[in-house]
Each structure stands twice: as structure tokens, then as C-alpha cells.
Design an enzyme around this catalytic site. Structure first.
Site, PDB file in Angstrom:
ATOM      1  N   LYS A  58      19.015  27.142 -65.302  1.00 23.08           N
ATOM      2  CA  LYS A  58      17.768  27.062 -64.525  1.00 23.08           C
ATOM      3  C   LYS A  58      17.853  25.923 -63.507  1.00 23.08           C
ATOM      4  O   LYS A  58      17.556  26.101 -62.326  1.00 23.08           O
ATOM      5  CB  LYS A  58      16.596  26.797 -65.482  1.00 23.08           C
ATOM      6  CG  LYS A  58      15.331  26.318 -64.792  1.00 23.08           C
ATOM      7  CD  LYS A  58      14.199  26.086 -65.768  1.00 23.08           C
ATOM      8  CE  LYS A  58      14.163  24.740 -66.433  1.00 23.08           C
ATOM      9  NZ  LYS A  58      13.651  23.632 -65.630  1.00 23.08           N
ATOM     10  N   ASP A 168       3.686  15.610 -65.106  1.00 23.77           N
ATOM     11  CA  ASP A 168       3.528  16.768 -65.973  1.00 23.77           C
ATOM     12  C   ASP A 168       3.573  16.337 -67.428  1.00 23.77           C
ATOM     13  O   ASP A 168       3.447  15.148 -67.727  1.00 23.77           O
ATOM     14  CB  ASP A 168       4.573  17.843 -65.659  1.00 23.77           C
ATOM     15  CG  ASP A 168       5.992  17.374 -65.893  1.00 23.77           C
ATOM     16  OD1 ASP A 168       6.154  16.281 -66.463  1.00 23.77           O
ATOM     17  OD2 ASP A 168       6.928  18.083 -65.525  1.00 23.77           O
TER      18      ASP A 168
HETATM   19  N1  EPU Z   1      12.168   9.233 -60.802  1.00 23.74           N
HETATM   20  C1  EPU Z   1      11.487   8.279 -60.093  1.00 23.74           C
HETATM   21  N2  EPU Z   1      11.525   8.354 -58.731  1.00 23.74           N
HETATM   22  C2  EPU Z   1      12.204   9.334 -58.083  1.00 23.74           C
HETATM   23  C3  EPU Z   1      12.896  10.305 -58.836  1.00 23.74           C
HETATM   24  C4  EPU Z   1      12.861  10.215 -60.202  1.00 23.74           C
HETATM   25  O1  EPU Z   1      10.857   7.388 -60.648  1.00 23.74           O
HETATM   26  O2  EPU Z   1      12.210   9.339 -56.847  1.00 23.74           O
HETATM   27  C5  EPU Z   1      12.128   9.128 -62.270  1.00 23.74           C
HETATM   28  C6  EPU Z   1      11.372  10.314 -62.875  1.00 23.74           C
HETATM   29  O3  EPU Z   1       9.979  10.047 -62.901  1.00 23.74           O
HETATM   30  C7  EPU Z   1      11.978  10.386 -64.249  1.00 23.74           C
HETATM   31  C8  EPU Z   1      13.431   9.954 -64.014  1.00 23.74           C
HETATM   32  O4  EPU Z   1      13.432   9.256 -62.777  1.00 23.74           O
HETATM   33  O5  EPU Z   1      11.349   9.483 -65.096  1.00 23.74           O
HETATM   34  C9  EPU Z   1      14.424  11.076 -63.970  1.00 23.74           C
HETATM   35  O6  EPU Z   1      14.102  11.980 -62.970  1.00 23.74           O
HETATM   36  P1  EPU Z   1      15.155  12.942 -62.262  1.00 23.74           P
HETATM   37  O7  EPU Z   1      14.865  12.922 -60.813  1.00 23.74           O
HETATM   38  O8  EPU Z   1      16.538  12.637 -62.714  1.00 23.74           O
HETATM   39  O9  EPU Z   1      14.739  14.333 -62.894  1.00 23.74           O
HETATM   40  P2  EPU Z   1      14.247  15.625 -62.133  1.00 23.74           P
HETATM   41  O10 EPU Z   1      15.159  15.954 -61.026  1.00 23.74           O
HETATM   42  O11 EPU Z   1      12.802  15.527 -61.848  1.00 23.74           O
HETATM   43  C10 EPU Z   1      15.723  17.233 -63.561  1.00 23.74           C
HETATM   44  C11 EPU Z   1      15.481  18.445 -64.409  1.00 23.74           C
HETATM   45  C12 EPU Z   1      14.796  18.049 -65.704  1.00 23.74           C
HETATM   46  C13 EPU Z   1      15.693  17.058 -66.421  1.00 23.74           C
HETATM   47  C14 EPU Z   1      15.964  15.855 -65.514  1.00 23.74           C
HETATM   48  C15 EPU Z   1      16.899  14.834 -66.120  1.00 23.74           C
HETATM   49  C16 EPU Z   1      15.155  20.159 -62.769  1.00 23.74           C
HETATM   50  C17 EPU Z   1      14.253  21.158 -62.163  1.00 23.74           C
HETATM   51  N3  EPU Z   1      14.646  19.377 -63.690  1.00 23.74           N
HETATM   52  O12 EPU Z   1      14.424  16.699 -63.279  1.00 23.74           O
HETATM   53  O13 EPU Z   1      14.705  19.235 -66.478  1.00 23.74           O
HETATM   54  O14 EPU Z   1      15.062  16.643 -67.601  1.00 23.74           O
HETATM   55  O15 EPU Z   1      16.540  16.307 -64.273  1.00 23.74           O
HETATM   56  O16 EPU Z   1      18.096  15.415 -66.451  1.00 23.74           O
HETATM   57  O17 EPU Z   1      16.334  20.093 -62.449  1.00 23.74           O
HETATM   58  C18 EPU Z   1      13.693  20.850 -67.876  1.00 23.74           C
HETATM   59  O18 EPU Z   1      14.543  21.652 -67.484  1.00 23.74           O
HETATM   60  O19 EPU Z   1      12.930  21.122 -68.837  1.00 23.74           O
HETATM   61  C19 EPU Z   1      13.585  19.552 -67.202  1.00 23.74           C
HETATM   62  C20 EPU Z   1      12.524  18.782 -67.329  1.00 23.74           C
END
Ligand code: EPU
Length: 478
Positions: A58, A168
Site C-alpha cells: 500500500k 489521525d
Molecule cells: N513528521 C513530522 N514532520 C514532517 C513529517 C513527519 O513531524 O514533516 C513526523 C510524523 O508526525 C511522525 C513521524 O515524523 O510522527 C514519522 O512520519 P513519516 O513521515 O515517516 O510517516 P508518513 O510518511 O506519514 C508512512 C506510512 C505509515 C508508516 C510511516 C512510518 C504511508 C502512506 N504511510 O507515513 O504507514 O507508519 O511512514 O514508517 O506511507 C500505515 O500504513 O498504517 C501507516 C501509518
């Protein structure tokens, strides 16, 4: 521009509540009516045994679909999971003016040969010369990952307006790194009326960017912007997930010049344009890891195909420490657990560390293990919210900040519980297999967001599952 709720071409089973505003079920929006909610009932004392095939990830496919926006013309992405989130992403792209068609996958996944429904499809994306520039809240709130259209649209069109997704059920989920990275590349970014508005009237230019944290989403957005920027970019402290490697591979096939994918430093030479592509999505390590933990928790024996076991090195190593037998070969692995698992400590970290998305499974394993486990969550501030539901199954969990101490019990006790997010839902269903009596997990549309036909896979692994609906009482809390 606003749109009414309409998600066409949803040739996947959709449960009640799955596509309601907010992506949550009835009652969540303060709706006082008594409605039916989607449930899965499982009987405890079950053992998972057999083979399950895992299709594309996904968290890769969603971004690969967004990356297609970078080149006008027809791109085809194969091995795309049949899940609600992909259907929503299809709608995001459709509203941006793309033609979207879901076709039978090629090659067809092996579960079909055994009489099952295909878990994957190919998505054909026809990207116009001038896509739209706005992703509205109606869809973004249901699919936070829609934010990944920010980078590619800004890079191609010099302007984009994407609804701010907000937090979320697993945490606050900031965007600061996406924004500061794009600003470094010359974008002007403002927030207005719940939208992130980015413009680069003179185009983006290459930049050196050091991320505060290896954010998956920020790395993806910045790479998608940098591939069309003028000059060279360096992204340091970049995320290293297999999904990052996947998107970089696809972008390079489209004509981008990215090196260092899979390491902490990405070098990107901007190019003037990209071509459409055909690309197969990398296998879903989180779905694979879910079955691996399921096998260990139920003292079962499961072979998982379709995913490179190296993507789960730390997780599989934990199962070995817990007393499991793990065999790996090619793109398959087998997990067998003969005795009660031994307690192991788990710390979630960015890849290659233990994935936060497997945290509910780690807590489930700890809940039935012999001994006490210390589980530490380092990625999302709300990830332990679901622990209350696990406690309803009798799990002995004490949380303190980003730590949880779980004292294992021989057996859990079946109860009605509620899925709060994709991974919590899957974790609760599997925990129900280790409980005495029946466990009814409600709001399982969350699980459909990330697992193609979870119930069918459970059945294929020998477990009794009853999907259905149950009346939900109105939420009277104030
Ligand atoms: N964060 C910040 N600022 C930013 C970006 C991120 O503070 O500009 C923080 C977030 O709030 C979070 C942490 O950094 O606390 C990690 O965020 P990251 O950007 O790595 O995660 P994401 O891209 O939002 C993706 C997956 C998540 C998965 C995470 C970590 C997708 C659609 N989602 O989220 O997947 O847990 O990476 O591996 O790719 C899931 O599939 O159920 C899911 C939540």
C-alpha cells in the site's frame, strides 16, 4: 472546487462506513443515530497454518500512483493491492484530470490459482498535459497519503493547493519537513483555510536538504519535486524504506537521475522532463510481517510469499528470539512456533529498524508470551491508543509515554473490541485468535484500507472467520 462523495470504480468489497467522511464509521462524526457497523468475528484457540501470498505494498503503490503525475501520458503500475486506500488515491488522481482504470493484474497473484479472489490489480493512469492543481479535504481527510501529490504537482506545474490532512488515530503527523524542504527548493508555501498552498513561479531549483528525521512522506515528496528541479539536490538523513527504493527505481525508469536510494543520502540531478512507465509495486512487508507475527502468536506454521524477507530482518529476528523457527528463501519465508513464545523487547525505529506499523502485532505477541516485554514506540505519539482495546481482551499492558510494559498471559479472553486504525485492527483480529471464546472486532473497514481481503487470507490459513455487521450504540459522550 468541492465535490460530493463519489468513489467510482470501487470493484473491491466496501464495508459500511468505509467511505464516510473522515474515513471512519457511523457514529464517529457525532451522528446520534444507531447504525450498523462492520465487524469480523473470530473464534479463539485458533492456529494459523498454510501459505499466504502477499501483493504490492500500500505505502508504495500510493506514492507510485502520485509519481505518475510527473509525466504526461500513460503509466501502468502493477501488483497494486485491492484496498480502499488505493481506490481513494485513484479518485484523487481522477479529480486532478487523470484517466484511471483498474485492470486484472498481470501476472495474476497465485491465490487466484487456488480459487481465491485477486488481491492485486494493475492501475492504468492517463496523465494529461495540464493536470489540476487541487486536492480537496473531502478526499485528503480520508487518505492522508494524498499529501504526496504536493511534490510532483508543484514540480510540474509550479502551483498546488492540497488540503492539510491533520492528525489521525496514531498521532499528530506534522508536515514541517515537507514544507521546509520544498521552501529550500524555492517554493513559497502558505497555509490558508485548511489548505497547504505552494507555488514556485520561477520553477524549483536544486537544494541541499538535511531532514530532522528520516520521514518517509517528506523524503518521497522532496524526491518527486527534486527530479524536475533545475540543478542538483542532496537529501540527507533520508528515509531508507524499501518503498523509497521502489519509488526511486520507478522515477529512474521514467528518466530521473537519482542515486543513493536505500541509503541516508539521496543525490538527485534534475531533468527537464520524464516519460511514463510500467512498474511493478514492491511486496508489502507490513502485511507479510502481520502474518509472521500471527504465526508466532498462534503457535502456527505460515509460509509467506511475495516479499523479500530481508525487508523484515529485525522483525523476523525478534521471532527467533521469541523461540520461533524462521526459514527464508528468495521472496518467501516461513515462520513456525511450537511452544509458547518467550517475551522479547521491541523498539520501533525508521527502516531498517522494527517498523512502527508492526507495533500492534508486537504488543499482541507480548500479550501472550511467557514473561514481560518492554515495547518502545519512537515514530507516532498516538500509536498506543489501541492498547485499551487490547486490554479489553485481557492483555496486561501498562503504558507510560512512548513505552509499554506488557506482561504475557497464557491466554486472552474474547470480547467485542474496536479497530481504531489499519494496523490496530489487524492486530486485534489476530489477538482474538489467541483468546478464549469469540472476539468481535468492529470498524474493520480500517483493515480493508491496508489488507486486501484479510478475512479470506485468515480462512486460507485455516481459521474460522465470520464477517458481518452489528448495531452500534450512539456515542453519547460530551
Ligand atoms: N513528521 C513530522 N514532520 C514532517 C513529517 C513527519 O513531524 O514533516 C513526523 C510524523 O508526525 C511522525 C513521524 O515524523 O510522527 C514519522 O512520519 P513519516 O513521515 O515517516 O510517516 P508518513 O510518511 O506519514 C508512512 C506510512 C505509515 C508508516 C510511516 C512510518 C504511508 C502512506 N504511510 O507515513 O504507514 O507508519 O511512514 O514508517 O506511507 C500505515 O500504513 O498504517 C501507516 C501509518
Amino acid at each position: 472546487m468541492t465535490h460530493s462523495l463519489r468513489i467510482p470504480d470501487l470493484t473491491i468489497p466496501v464495508r459500511p462506513g468505509a467511505l464516510r467522511p473522515g474515513g471512519v464509521g457511523p457514529g464517529d462524526a457525532g451522528d446520534p443515530a444507531v447504525n450498523d457497523v462492520d465487524v469480523i468475528r473470530v473464534r479463539g484457540d485458533a492456529r494459523l497454518a498454510g501459505t499466504v501470498h502477499v501483493v504490492g505494498a500500500k505505502n508504495s503503490a500510493l506514492k507510485l500512483m502520485a509519481a505518475a503525475l510527473l509525466a504526461p501520458g500513460r503509466s501502468v503500475i502493477t501488483n497494486v493491492p485491492r484496498i480502499t486506500d488505493i481506490a481513494i488515491m485513484g479518485e484523487v488522481l481522477r479529480r486532478l484530470g487523470c484517466g484511471i482504470r483498474f485492470d486484472a493484474d498481470d501476472p495474476v497473484d497465485p491465490m487466484v490459482a487456488h480459487g481465491g479472489v485477486a488481491r492485486s490489480r494493475s492501475v492504468v493512469i492517463d496523465v494529461p498535459e495540464q493536470p489540476g492543481t487541487e486536492a480537496d479535504y473531502d478526499l485528503v481527510r480520508r487518505l492522508r497519503a494524498s499529501i504526496c501529490v504536493l511534490g510532483p504537482l508543484l514540480a510540474r506545474l509550479g502551483y498546488v493547493r492540497v488540503a492539510h490532512p491533520g492528525g489521525d488515530a496514531i498521532g499528530s503527523r506534522g508536515l514541517d519537513m515537507h514544507i521546509s524542504g520544498l521552501t529550500r527548493m524555492g517554493a513559497e508555501i502558505s497555509g490558508e483555510h485548511g489548505f497547504v498552498i505552494a507555488s514556485a513561479p520561477h520553477g524549483l531549483h536544486g537544494a541541499e536538504i538535511m531532514l530532522d528525521f528520516p520521514s518517509v512522506g517528506a523524503t518521497e515528496n522532496l524526491v518527486m519535486a527534486a527530479v524536475l528541479a533545475r540543478g542538483a539536490s542532496v537529501i540527507d538523513n533520508a528515509a531508507r524504506e524499501p518503498e523509497i527504493v521502489d519509488i526511486c527505481t520507478m522515477l529512474n525508469q521514467m528518466g530521473a537521475r537519482i542515486s543513493g536510494a536505500g541509503t541516508s543520502t539521496l543525490h538527485i540531478e534534475g531533468v527537464p522532463g520524464l516519460q511514463p512507465v510500467r512498474h511493478a509495486t514492491v511486496g508489502d512487508r507490513i502485511v507479510a510481517g502481520t502474518w509472521a507475527f500471527g504465526a508466532a502468536m498462534t503457535r502456527g506454521d505460515v509460509t509467506v510469499t511475495g516479499v523479500e524477507p530481508g525487508f523484515l530482518e529485525v522483525a523476523l529476528d525478534k521471532l527467533v528470539s521469541a523461540g520461533g523457527l524462521v526459514e527464508t528463501r528468495g521472496d518467501a519465508f516461513r515462520v513456525r512456533m511450537d511452544d509458547r513464545p518467550k517475551a522479547v523487547d521491541v523498539v520501533t525505529l525508521p527502516y531498517p529498524g522494527f517498523a512502527t506499523d508492526l507495533l500492534p502485532m508486537a504488543i499482541g505477541l507480548a500479550a501472550v508470551s511467557d514473561g514481560a516485554s518492554l515495547i518502545t514506540e519512537n515514530i507516532f505519539d498516538g500509536r498506543f491508543m489501541f492498547a485499551n482495546e487490547m486490554m479489553r481482551l485481557g492483555a496486561d499492558i501498562k503504558t507510560d509515554g512512548h513505552h509499554a510494559v506488557v506482561r504475557g498471559r497464557e491466554r486472552l479472553s474474547g470480547a467485542p473490541v474496536r479497530a481504531t486504525d489499519i494496523r490496530a485492527g489487524a492486530g486485534l483480529i489476530i489477538a482474538g485468535l489467541c483468546a478464549e471464546g469469540v472476539t468481535e472486532v468492529s470498524h474493520v473497514h480500517h483493515v480493508d484500507r491496508g489488507y486486501p481481503d484479510f478475512a479470506a487470507d485468515l480462512r486460507a490459513l485455516g481459521v474460522e472467520v465470520e464477517p458481518g455487521t452489528a448495531p452500534e450504540e450512539p456515542d453519547l459522550t460530551i
